[in-house]
Design a protein around this motif. Structure first.
Motif, PDB file in Angstrom:
ATOM      1  N   THR A  45       0.950  -0.711  -0.197  1.00  0.00           N
ATOM      2  CA  THR A  45       0.324   0.167   0.296  1.00  0.00           C
ATOM      3  C   THR A  45       0.751   1.321   0.232  1.00  0.00           C
ATOM      4  N   GLU A  46       0.454   2.372  -0.699  1.00  0.00           N
ATOM      5  CA  GLU A  46       1.323   3.362  -1.074  1.00  0.00           C
ATOM      6  C   GLU A  46       0.287   4.419  -0.360  1.00  0.00           C
ATOM      7  N   ILE A  47       0.816   5.167   0.596  1.00  0.00           N
ATOM      8  CA  ILE A  47       0.128   5.979   1.745  1.00  0.00           C
ATOM      9  C   ILE A  47       0.518   6.691   1.853  1.00  0.00           C
ATOM     10  N   HIS A  48       0.010   8.267   1.764  1.00  0.00           N
ATOM     11  CA  HIS A  48       0.213   9.661   0.727  1.00  0.00           C
ATOM     12  C   HIS A  48       0.091  10.005   2.021  1.00  0.00           C
ATOM     13  N   ALA A  49       0.542  10.450   2.814  1.00  0.00           N
ATOM     14  CA  ALA A  49       0.164  11.604   3.567  1.00  0.00           C
ATOM     15  C   ALA A  49       0.906  13.268   3.687  1.00  0.00           C
ATOM     16  N   THR A  50      -0.525  13.129   5.074  1.00  0.00           N
ATOM     17  CA  THR A  50      -0.153  15.385   4.499  1.00  0.00           C
ATOM     18  C   THR A  50      -0.329  15.677   5.967  1.00  0.00           C
ATOM     19  N   PHE A  51      -0.014  16.481   6.029  1.00  0.00           N
ATOM     20  CA  PHE A  51       0.607  16.900   7.756  1.00  0.00           C
ATOM     21  C   PHE A  51      -0.151  18.056   7.152  1.00  0.00           C
ATOM     22  N   MET A  52      -0.195  18.908   8.511  1.00  0.00           N
ATOM     23  CA  MET A  52      -1.075  20.456   7.981  1.00  0.00           C
ATOM     24  C   MET A  52      -1.141  20.527   9.501  1.00  0.00           C
ATOM     25  N   ASN A  53      -0.877  21.973   9.925  1.00  0.00           N
ATOM     26  CA  ASN A  53      -0.505  22.544  10.818  1.00  0.00           C
ATOM     27  C   ASN A  53      -1.846  23.504  11.135  1.00  0.00           C
ATOM     28  N   PHE A  60       4.599  -7.813  11.467  1.00  0.00           N
ATOM     29  CA  PHE A  60       3.791  -8.747   9.752  1.00  0.00           C
ATOM     30  C   PHE A  60       3.769  -6.483   9.007  1.00  0.00           C
ATOM     31  N   ILE A  61       4.551  -6.569   9.560  1.00  0.00           N
ATOM     32  CA  ILE A  61       4.276  -5.128   8.727  1.00  0.00           C
ATOM     33  C   ILE A  61       5.592  -4.622   8.498  1.00  0.00           C
ATOM     34  N   GLN A  62       5.705  -4.189   6.683  1.00  0.00           N
ATOM     35  CA  GLN A  62       7.057  -3.612   6.873  1.00  0.00           C
ATOM     36  C   GLN A  62       7.363  -2.239   5.786  1.00  0.00           C
ATOM     37  N   LEU A  63       7.744  -1.053   6.662  1.00  0.00           N
ATOM     38  CA  LEU A  63       6.997  -0.105   6.218  1.00  0.00           C
ATOM     39  C   LEU A  63       8.621   1.315   5.481  1.00  0.00           C
ATOM     40  N   HIS A  64       8.584   1.418   4.727  1.00  0.00           N
ATOM     41  CA  HIS A  64       9.369   2.308   3.649  1.00  0.00           C
ATOM     42  C   HIS A  64       9.030   3.898   4.486  1.00  0.00           C
ATOM     43  N   LEU A  65       9.790   4.673   4.018  1.00  0.00           N
ATOM     44  CA  LEU A  65       9.226   6.670   4.447  1.00  0.00           C
ATOM     45  C   LEU A  65      10.293   6.726   3.530  1.00  0.00           C
ATOM     46  N   ASP A  66       9.538   7.525   2.676  1.00  0.00           N
ATOM     47  CA  ASP A  66      10.539   8.262   1.330  1.00  0.00           C
ATOM     48  C   ASP A  66      10.323   9.188   2.356  1.00  0.00           C
ATOM     49  N   THR A 124       5.575  10.261   1.347  1.00  0.00           N
ATOM     50  CA  THR A 124       4.558   9.567   1.653  1.00  0.00           C
ATOM     51  C   THR A 124       5.849   8.180   1.589  1.00  0.00           C
ATOM     52  N   LEU A 125       4.684   7.268   2.321  1.00  0.00           N
ATOM     53  CA  LEU A 125       4.784   5.766   3.345  1.00  0.00           C
ATOM     54  C   LEU A 125       4.330   4.538   2.129  1.00  0.00           C
ATOM     55  N   THR A 126       5.321   3.510   2.165  1.00  0.00           N
ATOM     56  CA  THR A 126       4.876   2.458   1.333  1.00  0.00           C
ATOM     57  C   THR A 126       4.732   0.897   1.969  1.00  0.00           C
ATOM     58  N   ALA A 127       3.547   0.158   2.980  1.00  0.00           N
ATOM     59  CA  ALA A 127       3.475  -0.342   3.812  1.00  0.00           C
ATOM     60  C   ALA A 127       3.477  -1.817   2.754  1.00  0.00           C
ATOM     61  N   ASN A 145      -5.912   3.364  13.686  1.00  0.00           N
ATOM     62  CA  ASN A 145      -6.716   1.977  13.807  1.00  0.00           C
ATOM     63  C   ASN A 145      -7.849   1.840  12.920  1.00  0.00           C
ATOM     64  N   ASN A 146      -7.756   3.291  12.217  1.00  0.00           N
ATOM     65  CA  ASN A 146      -9.027   3.143  11.615  1.00  0.00           C
ATOM     66  C   ASN A 146      -8.642   3.442   9.761  1.00  0.00           C
ATOM     67  N   PHE A 147      -7.929   2.643   9.683  1.00  0.00           N
ATOM     68  CA  PHE A 147      -6.928   2.449   7.930  1.00  0.00           C
ATOM     69  C   PHE A 147      -8.596   1.697   7.634  1.00  0.00           C
ATOM     70  N   PRO A 148      -8.389   2.206   6.637  1.00  0.00           N
ATOM     71  CA  PRO A 148      -9.512   0.994   5.245  1.00  0.00           C
ATOM     72  C   PRO A 148      -9.832  -0.344   5.391  1.00  0.00           C
ATOM     73  N   PRO A 149     -10.210  -0.966   5.590  1.00  0.00           N
ATOM     74  CA  PRO A 149     -10.740  -2.144   5.610  1.00  0.00           C
ATOM     75  C   PRO A 149      -9.480  -2.577   4.161  1.00  0.00           C
ATOM     76  N   GLY A 150      -8.812  -4.111   4.222  1.00  0.00           N
ATOM     77  CA  GLY A 150      -8.248  -4.717   2.924  1.00  0.00           C
ATOM     78  C   GLY A 150      -7.016  -4.031   2.640  1.00  0.00           C
ATOM     79  N   LEU A 151      -6.782  -3.361   3.385  1.00  0.00           N
ATOM     80  CA  LEU A 151      -4.985  -2.891   3.278  1.00  0.00           C
ATOM     81  C   LEU A 151      -3.964  -4.067   3.835  1.00  0.00           C
TER      82      LEU A 151
END
Lengths: 863, 166
Positions: free
Chosen positions: A772-780, A798-804, A822-825, A857-863
């Motif tokens: 899953t490619e996760i696109h994170a947006t931070f807002m102040n 059980f998850i591998q995470l890569h942070l760009d 961008t995070l790749t899980a 904890n609220n990731f959409p199901p199926g990821l």
């Protein structure tokens, strides 16, 4: 000689500047003068150098740049004549911009002048050094100043002493060199030298513990003698200020005594007598006398004084409070604030006088006194104090009401021992100053009422009564609306009448009148009106005879230009018309709001959070939902949050979220805790609710639904699509189905606090379901920019995470820009376990490091 | 210590600015404006003390006195006694009064460097130097005399302070 460079006399220049009518004219005159001075400087004109610098000082005072004159000051200082030197040093002190090279150049001249035979020139040099000395100069010139401390001329001596203060502040290591000359200054008879010497000793104590020890051992006695002499000495007009002999010397000695006596019982005891003498004998009818008393009180509070002496000191402050002079009252309140920490019992005795100061005509005194009263409140005096303050609230100034209300509310909340008292007091405050009450205060009141079943009838009746007279107080109106919606039948049916109540009759249509007034009133804002609509819906099921009328009122608002109201009206109208069978269960009374959880939440949410809630309310685009407890939450979280709320022993069953949902909706589903039929039923109802009125559905984007929902997410079926999916996620089968069907995943708000918001959006390649490619947006969300922003994340094994790398590490304030990353899980157990993540954000705001963390904890199901 | 002495008129025009901690000129003007904004908004019947945390940083206070068309403002930190600072303003004003014989705003405008001389004899690098206006006056007169005597040799027409002092 250049005719321009000779320019005008200083007096003429000042006159010309004063004659200017506009700022532009003034600038022109100054520009002309500066040009003339510059050309004089470039011609190295000696005759007028002195006058030019004088002019520049005036120009500098007006705020124009004068840096070009600095070198001229140095030249003047280096010349032989006294007038040149004087203007040169004066200019140096005023025009200097702390540039090291200029300071280095002047050090040599200073050294020469400190050794000059003319004492006035030495004086000038000392004065300049005392004002502009840098650390380098301090090291270079300390020996000269030290030597000057031992000269005989008192004028030089006192200046040298004060100059030493600057030196040891710049270079604390030099303190020990000055210790013994400073101590010997305390034996001087000359007043000015004595004051300067005492100040030097005070500063030595500050920078060096050794000096403090040395002076405590050797000088305490001498100080006490000085104080005795000066307070017993007969009238000395020279140092008299307002009939008091030398108040400044008194004050300086007292201050040094405080430094020495602090934390040392023996020394303190030694000082007791003289302090008692000063505290009791000093005349207090003049400002100077009061200044001494004030300092004496501070010293008594600062050292290890006997309790008798402390009481004496606090009584002096008590006397100050009834002084006619505003200044005296002001300082007394300041000091009492400090004294509370030392002896709160003694301060309590002056409570009545302090309370009078809350009503002072001087705003700054009122504010101080109120803060002090707030500190004085305890369990025993809370009731009378609250009464006094509320009585005063009625007559106080408009601009003071905000402060006063906030303090009264927090006293009531903090010290209420019985619910009825709390409700009564809050009602009084709300009816007197409801417009000044902060949101969390009335939210807390509602939580409290909801938790007091035997007082609900009483509350709603009292609120109804209060509304008749104070309908313009916003917060009161909201509480009235909420309570009528919830407990309307108690109002009409006179349920649970207390003995103290006067009997009253309210008809069903009266209550509808109130709500209609709130809904249509000009002073009602959108929140109040939304709440009124919900309350009306509730009443329509409680009071069947009024339902026709309510239907009409709601129908009128179907055309409201305010989207929020229109939407509610349309939805409610559908409920009334088409879903009568579920209406009564849909508008059931709210489950009891969990008080303890709310209190914890409130304690955790700082002032900032309140602000955030406020902004969320006022701006339609704001994304925070108003929960029953009034704390802003991200749109995806409310149901989870509600579960949190009720997770401690409450009547609401909480085993799974769907249970809770059913309960909220009041739908009687059998066997709901086991899976099987129940979830599908839940889905149906939700779908049904969401599909009410087809034209509306197209309008409902998640944003408009989630924005500004007023007060009742439970009574109004408004879960966004995200939330629906989220709820159903409880069942894995359901979730995976959703995942297979739609490769598009909704974005979530991964984290939100009052200061920061993090959004995640997702992308998946069909051929690689685990990734899953996760696109994170931070807002102040705060008003201060964040720097050095770093985002960290942790995932289960059980998850591998890569942070760009992130797009930036700087986050501008008020949401004016974002950081993306961008995070790749890679989920090795895809299909069995869903994603989970802990995140942490570290950043600097106003040079302070801040850390925020959370769990997603609220990731959409199926990821 | 005393952080600053500001004398300004009731229109906010600075008449004397003395900062005992370095401030760039623009900052000095800005601070003066903020002080004026605070003072001009205060009614007459209130105390002479203002918390100046917002203007000069934490722990600072200011004492002011409004006399005729002038505000005399002392800014200081927690190491000073507010009431004593009020007295110190009194010392300064008394000294000016004796020096200029019934001081008015114009005296201060045209003799601003004499003002500095006086101030330097009362406050030295942010510390109280002398509180007897008599002694301050003596020192100031001595300085003026010295200026005159040495300037009479070569600087008669150009001496600034020689021309002042009425």
């Amino acid at each position: 000689m250049n005719p321009f460079s000779s320019g005008t006399r200083l007096r003429d220049m000042i006159r010309a500047i004063r004659a200017c009518k506009t700022a532009a004219e003034e600038r022109a005159v100054v520009r002309k003068e500066c040009a003339a001075i510059r050309s004089a400087i470039s011609e190295n004109d000696q005759d007028y150098r002195h006058r030019n610098i004088a002019k520049l000082m005036f120009i500098h005072m007006l705020g124009y740049p004068t840096h070009f004159g600095q070198m001229e000051c140095l030249k003047l200082i280096a010349s032989a004549g006294f007038p040149e030197k004087r203007i040169g040093y004066l200019g140096l002190m005023l025009l200097l911009d702390e540039r090291q090279e200029v300071l280095m150049l002047v050090t040599n001249s200073l050294k020469q002048d400190l050794n000059h035979t003319n004492q006035y020139i030495v004086g000038l040099a000392l004065c300049a050094l005392g004002n502009i000395c840098s650390a380098e100069m301090a090291s270079d010139l300390a020996p000269e100043v030290e030597r000057l401390l031992l000269t005989r001329d008192p004028n030089i001596k006192k200046k040298a002493a004060l100059c030493s203060i600057r030196i040891i502040r710049k270079v604390p290591d030099l303190a020990e060199n000055f210790l013994s000359p400073a101590a010997s200054l305390l034996k001087e008879k000359h007043h000015g030298v004595l004051i300067a010497g005492i100040q030097l000793c005070t500063d030595l104590c500050k920078v060096s513990a050794d000096a403090n020890k040395h002076l405590r051992k050797n000088c305490t006695e001498g100080l006490i003698r000085i104080l005795k002499d000066v307070s017993n000495s007969s009238y000395a007009p020279e140092y008299d200020i307002g009939g008091i002999t030398d108040p400044f010397l008194h004050i300086r000695v007292l201050r040094l005594m405080r430094m020495l006596g602090q934390g040392d019982a023996d020394t303190s005891e030694y000082m007791n007598d003289i302090l008692a003498q000063i505290a009791s004998k000093t005349e207090s009818n003049k400002n100077a006398g009061n200044a001494i008393l004030y300092e004496c009180v501070e010293t008594i509070m600062g050292i290890e004084a006997t309790s008798g002496l402390r009481v004496l000191a606090i009584n002096i402050l008590g006397r100050f409070l009834s002084n006619r002079d505003n200044n005296i009252r002001y300082v007394a309140l300041n000091m009492l604030m400090k004294a509370i920490a030392v002896d709160s019992q003694a301060v309590q005795r002056h409570r009545t006088t302090i309370l009078e100061c809350v009503k002072d005509s001087d705003a700054s005194i009122r504010k101080r006194a109120l803060e002090l009263v707030f500190l004085l409140v305890n369990d025993t005096n809370a009731k009378p104090l609250t009464k006094e303050l509320i009585d005063y609230l009625e007559v106080s100034d408009q601009d003071f009401k905000g402060d006063l209300t906030a303090k009264i509310c927090s006293i009531i909340e903090k010290f209420s021992q019985e619910k009825k008292w709390y409700i009564d007091q809050m009602l009084k405050v709300l009816s007197l100053a409801g417009s000044y009450v902060k949101d969390d205060v009335w939210h807390a009141l509602i939580v409290a009422i909801s938790n007091a079943p035997d007082l609900q009838g009483y509350s709603v009746r009292s609120l109804y009564k209060a509304f008749q007279t104070s309908f313009e107080q916003v917060s009161l109106v909201r509480v009235v609306v909420w309570c009528i919606g919830e407990y309307g039948e108690m109002l009409v049916g006179n349920v649970g009448v207390l003995e103290v109540e006067e009997p009253m009759t309210v008809t069903e249509s009266d209550t509808v009148d109130v709500l209609e007034a709130c809904l249509t009133g000009h002073s009602s804002d959108i929140t109040t009106r939304s709440m009124s609509l919900i309350a009306l819906l509730k009443l329509s099921s409680r009071f069947p005879p009024t339902s026709e009328r309510i239907k009409e009122i709601i129908t009128v608002h179907k055309g409201s230009i305010v989207l929020e109201l229109q939407q509610r009206a349309i939805e409610f109208n559908s409920i009334i018309q088409r879903h009568d069978n579920i209406k009564s269960s849909l508008v059931e009374r709210m489950p009891v709001l969990d008080e303890s959880a709310y209190m914890v939440k409130k304690a955790n949410s700082s002032q900032e959070n309140i602000v955030a809630v406020k902004s969320g309310q006022t701006s339609l685009a704001g994304t925070s939902i108003m929960l029953p407890n009034g704390v802003g939450k991200p749109p995806a979280a409310p149901l989870v949050d509600l579960l949190d709320l009720s997770s401690d022993d409450t009547p609401v069953p909480t085993s799974t979220s769907k249970d809770f949902l059913h309960d909220l909706l009041g739908i009687d589903l059998t066997n709901s805790s086991s899976s099987g039929i129940a979830p599908s039923g839940g889905t149906d109802i939700l779908m049904d609710l969401l599909s009410i009125g087809t034209p509306v559905q197209s309008d409902i984007s998640p944003k408009t639904v989630s924005s500004n929902q007023g007060f009742a997410p439970t009574t109004k079926p408004t879960p966004t699509t995200v939330q629906v999916v989220d709820l159903l996620d409880v069942l894995p089968s359901n979730g995976s189905v959703a995942g297979d069907q739609s490769p598009l995943y909704p974005s979530i708000t991964a984290f939100q606090s009052s200061t920061l918001k993090v959004m995640f959006s997702f992308k998946k390649h069909p051929e690689k379901p685990q990734v899953t490619e996760i696109h994170a947006t931070f807002m102040n969300l705060s008003s201060d920019a964040y720097t050095d922003f770093v985002f960290q994340a942790a995932v289960p094994k059980f998850i591998q995470l890569h942070l760009d790398p992130a797009s930036s590490n700087h986050l501008p304030a008020n949401g004016n820009g974002t950081i993306t990353q961008t995070l790749t899980a890679t989920n090795s157990q895809h299909g069995q376990k869903s994603l989970a993540m802990r995140i942490r954000m570290v950043y600097e705001v106003n040079n302070q490091e801040k850390l925020e963390q959370g769990q997603i904890n609220n990731f959409p199901p199926g990821l | 210590m005393i952080r600053a002495v500001i004398v300004m008129n009731t229109q906010g025009k600075p008449r004397l600015l003395k900062f005992y901690e370095f401030q760039p000129p623009e900052k000095q003007q800005e601070l003066t404006r903020s002080v004026f904004a605070v003072l001009s908004g205060r009614p007459d019947n209130v105390s002479n003390f203002v918390e100046a945390d917002a203007i000069f940083g934490p722990g600072t206070r200011l004492v002011y006195k409004h006399l005729a068309t002038l505000y005399f403002v002392f800014v200081f930190d927690s190491c000073e006694n507010e009431l004593a600072m009020l007295d110190l303003i009194q010392v300064l004003v008394e000294t000016l009064d004796r020096c200029f014989k019934n001081v008015c705003e114009l005296d201060i405008v045209f003799n601003f460097n004499k003002m500095h001389t006086i101030l330097d004899e009362i406050i030295f690098g942010g510390q109280v130097l002398e509180t007897s206006s008599e002694r301050v006056l003596k020192a100031v007169e001595e300085i003026s005399r010295l200026e005159k005597s040495s300037s009479s040799v070569s600087f008669v027409p150009k001496s600034v302070s020689g021309r002042f002092g009425r």
